[in-house]
Design an enzyme around this catalytic site. Structure first.
Site, PDB file in Angstrom:
ATOM      1  N   GLU A 119      28.110  -1.019  24.511  1.00 27.42           N
ATOM      2  CA  GLU A 119      29.368  -0.454  25.018  1.00 27.42           C
ATOM      3  C   GLU A 119      30.430  -1.547  25.200  1.00 27.42           C
ATOM      4  O   GLU A 119      30.120  -2.634  25.687  1.00 27.42           O
ATOM      5  CB  GLU A 119      29.094   0.212  26.374  1.00 27.42           C
ATOM      6  CG  GLU A 119      30.331   0.875  26.989  1.00 27.42           C
ATOM      7  CD  GLU A 119      30.046   1.436  28.383  1.00 27.42           C
ATOM      8  OE1 GLU A 119      29.072   0.988  29.022  1.00 27.42           O
ATOM      9  OE2 GLU A 119      30.810   2.320  28.826  1.00 27.42           O
ATOM     10  N   LYS A 196      33.691   8.627  25.785  1.00 23.39           N
ATOM     11  CA  LYS A 196      32.796   8.717  26.950  1.00 23.39           C
ATOM     12  C   LYS A 196      33.144   9.971  27.737  1.00 23.39           C
ATOM     13  O   LYS A 196      34.270  10.112  28.229  1.00 23.39           O
ATOM     14  CB  LYS A 196      33.000   7.459  27.797  1.00 23.39           C
ATOM     15  CG  LYS A 196      32.023   7.277  28.938  1.00 23.39           C
ATOM     16  CD  LYS A 196      32.136   5.842  29.489  1.00 23.39           C
ATOM     17  CE  LYS A 196      31.092   5.532  30.547  1.00 23.39           C
ATOM     18  NZ  LYS A 196      30.958   4.069  30.780  1.00 23.39           N
ATOM     19  N   CYS A 233      27.075   5.330  27.583  1.00 23.85           N
ATOM     20  CA  CYS A 233      26.637   4.791  28.887  1.00 23.85           C
ATOM     21  C   CYS A 233      26.287   5.856  29.932  1.00 23.85           C
ATOM     22  O   CYS A 233      25.250   6.479  29.826  1.00 23.85           O
ATOM     23  CB  CYS A 233      27.686   3.818  29.416  1.00 23.85           C
ATOM     24  SG  CYS A 233      27.003   2.766  30.750  1.00 23.85           S
TER      25      CYS A 233
END
Lengths: 384, 384
Positions: A119, A196, A233
């Site tokens: 990430e 995300k 994540c």
């Protein structure tokens, strides 16, 4: 938390358990003996020379009559910052670009078809600081920023798909920032991007100060090497996020991450693996390595004194298969490239065995979730 | 699969790892050193006398100003059949009743407030055979069958809540069978029942031959010791099932199961623990023990010769906490009682730290799932 210098769980077991116990322990912990792949000597030599771990495992599927095996090699890259966060922005980015170029060249020697980086790979994970400059200067256009152009060159040079998670500067929409993964096809074309979907407010993960939840939904990318998706994540903590990528057809879901020992290490082996099991797909969990020390101090909302680092990122990147098997993790302390050969036929085969989509009662849950999302929802509680 | 006689993963690690490595390994595997509870000498003596494992661990929470600690002791019971499946039905049930009475008495000595037995605990897990008689004779009324009456006596005698998973005969609805957990309050009243929401069609789990998916939704039971729910066996593979119990307010979700080594042992430590993490609650996974040999042979849909057993049930019952910690598992080979003291304040505390409900975007998923459940759904696939 486990101590920063502890190299890896799997290595500890290998060193100390008698062979028959190790076999039993691995069957429970990893779902069986990992099948090691042999790699070209020049790749092993290069990894040693460049000081990173190189490991490779294979997941086979049963033979079918109508479909040939669909073998894909994925490469998971974990790395520490070559330069400290106090170095000039351009120098830090340049050093990371060079490091990744080196590692991707080795991945190509190992026959990797799809490579994924950690990430926000072009920068320190500076969101703990809550400072804007200079960290927002690491943001780039997903479509034609210097990092995407690098990835296009790598994709064309090596004929592989590149998943490149960056901090995105969205100039077309008022210059806002996003946490984004750019997917570059092996042709060199930008296939698209994924953002995300869930943004943390936990510990020093002050990312909500910088960017909002993604609004691109759950896109899946059809590549020459199978259908892939990217769950970035903190999205790995949300089973629904994995599910929607899977319902859109993902056979491999990458989870590029940046997470630290004190917070999440006991969760790390659980969540991506559970997602592979629950969704009949492969998952690839990637975490960065090392401690990043910032120029100015910050506090952590825990009443403890101000300090300059986030804790240590424990690496431990791994791949899980739909049938519950997994690779050992990469080192907790070193840069590494994990190569895994996946037979994508295993996804549908496992689904036909376990049937979680068939038995999942999606319509019932759509109704129950719709009700639960209403402001006046009353939980179903039975009292005496 | 791990061999049937391998006693337990955790014991193997304890025996062979040096102390500092064991500490690091446990921090990664269990989320930290388990805190052992001391138990009354008479309970330990009774367990030894009655030949079952007795283990006890505690999960503490931070002190709060406005709420006192909310300590609850749960008891997870795993056991093998005292009599073989060829014994007369009434004798098998009687022997199981007596065994459970003994074990619950010890649980009461250990201060257990809520006890849960394994799935279909009054019978062999005979669904592999696809035979109806005599196995359907083990079915009982959830409201006033002999097993529910036994549980009411146990609840009143010891002042504890009993979760009793049985094969239910639903006389009020045409005599159909269900896989049901009866919840008996510590007052002795039947608080209600919960049914298995997802029914497997995998391996020898031919349960779909006997009963359908539950239609009672996701009830949560308010007991004097906190809000509990029951996710039966195969429901643990479905993250949405856990989520809905959690959205209805469950602080402890029991997962009474019956599952065998060759099929699921690598998944076992993952799924219930992931659910505890994802939903900020405690989960209690329970599995039966041993090999059950049936009077007549059956086949397994795997092309192998007909045989008389299902494989071995590997026990390994465990408790997971919302912060990702877990207890070691009970033995893979012996009857056992696992006592865990839970501070239920940890649920809300962990939610306030990690925020998965707040960041979960339930409304978005309600819409996406509603779309995905339509017959004409088109997955979101990006192509070059």
């Amino acid at each position: 938390m486990a101590s920063p210098e502890f190299p890896s769980l799997e290595r500890s077991l290998e060193e100390h358990l008698p062979p028959d116990e190790l076999r039993n322990v691995r069957r429970i912990l990893l779902g069986g003996e990992p099948r090691k792949l042999s790699l070209p000597a020049e790749a092993l030599a290069a990894a040693s020379e460049l000081d990173f771990e190189l490991a490779a495992f294979g997941f086979e599927a049963a033979e079918e009559q109508l479909r040939p095996a669909r073998l894909v090699r994925v490469g998971l890259v974990q790395n520490r910052l070559p330069l400290p966060p106090c170095a000039p922005v351009a120098e830090q980015v340049g050093a990371l670009h060079r490091r990744i170029e080196e590692m991707v060249a080795v991945a190509a020697q190992c026959g990797v078809n799809v490579v994924c980086f950690q990430e926000a790979w072009t920068m320190p994970f500076a969101f703990c600081t809550r400072e804007k400059l200079p960290w927002t200067e690491f943001a780039e256009s997903a479509e034609d920023g210097p990092t995407t152009r690098l990835c296009q060159r790598l994709a064309r040079a090596h004929g592989l798909v590149v998943v490149s998670p960056i901090l995105e500067r969205d100039e077309a929409h008022g210059d806002v920032l996003w946490n984004t993964a750019v997917v570059v096809s092996s042709s060199g074309a930008v296939l698209g991007k994924s953002r995300k979907n869930h943004v943390p407010r936990v510990g020093d993960f002050n990312e909500a100060t910088y960017y909002m939840e993604g609004t691109l939904g759950h896109p899946v990318f059809q590549t020459p090497f199978g259908r892939i998706a990217v769950n970035i994540c903190y999205g790995r903590h949300h089973p629904l996020n994995w599910l929607l990528y899977s319902l859109n057809g993902a056979e491999i879901i990458f989870n590029p991450s940046a997470t630290v020992g004190a917070l999440s290490e006991a969760l790390w082996p659980i969540e991506a693996r559970n997602a592979a099991i629950a969704n009949h797909c492969f998952t690839c969990a990637i975490n960065r390595v090392g401690v990043e020390r910032f120029p100015r101090e910050f506090t952590s909302g825990d009443g403890k004194p101000a300090h300059r680092d986030f804790g240590y990122f424990y690496g431990s990147s791994y791949v899980s298969a739909p049938d519950g098997r997994r690779t050992p993790g990469l080192s907790r302390t070193r840069d590494g490239l994990l190569v895994a050969e996946l037979d994508l036929n295993l996804c549908r085969q496992t689904g036909d065995i376990w049937n979680f989509k068939m038995t999942g009662r999606l319509g019932m849950y759509a109704e129950e979730l719709t009700a639960a999302a209403q402001p006046d929802y009353r939980p179903h509680i039975v009292k005496e």
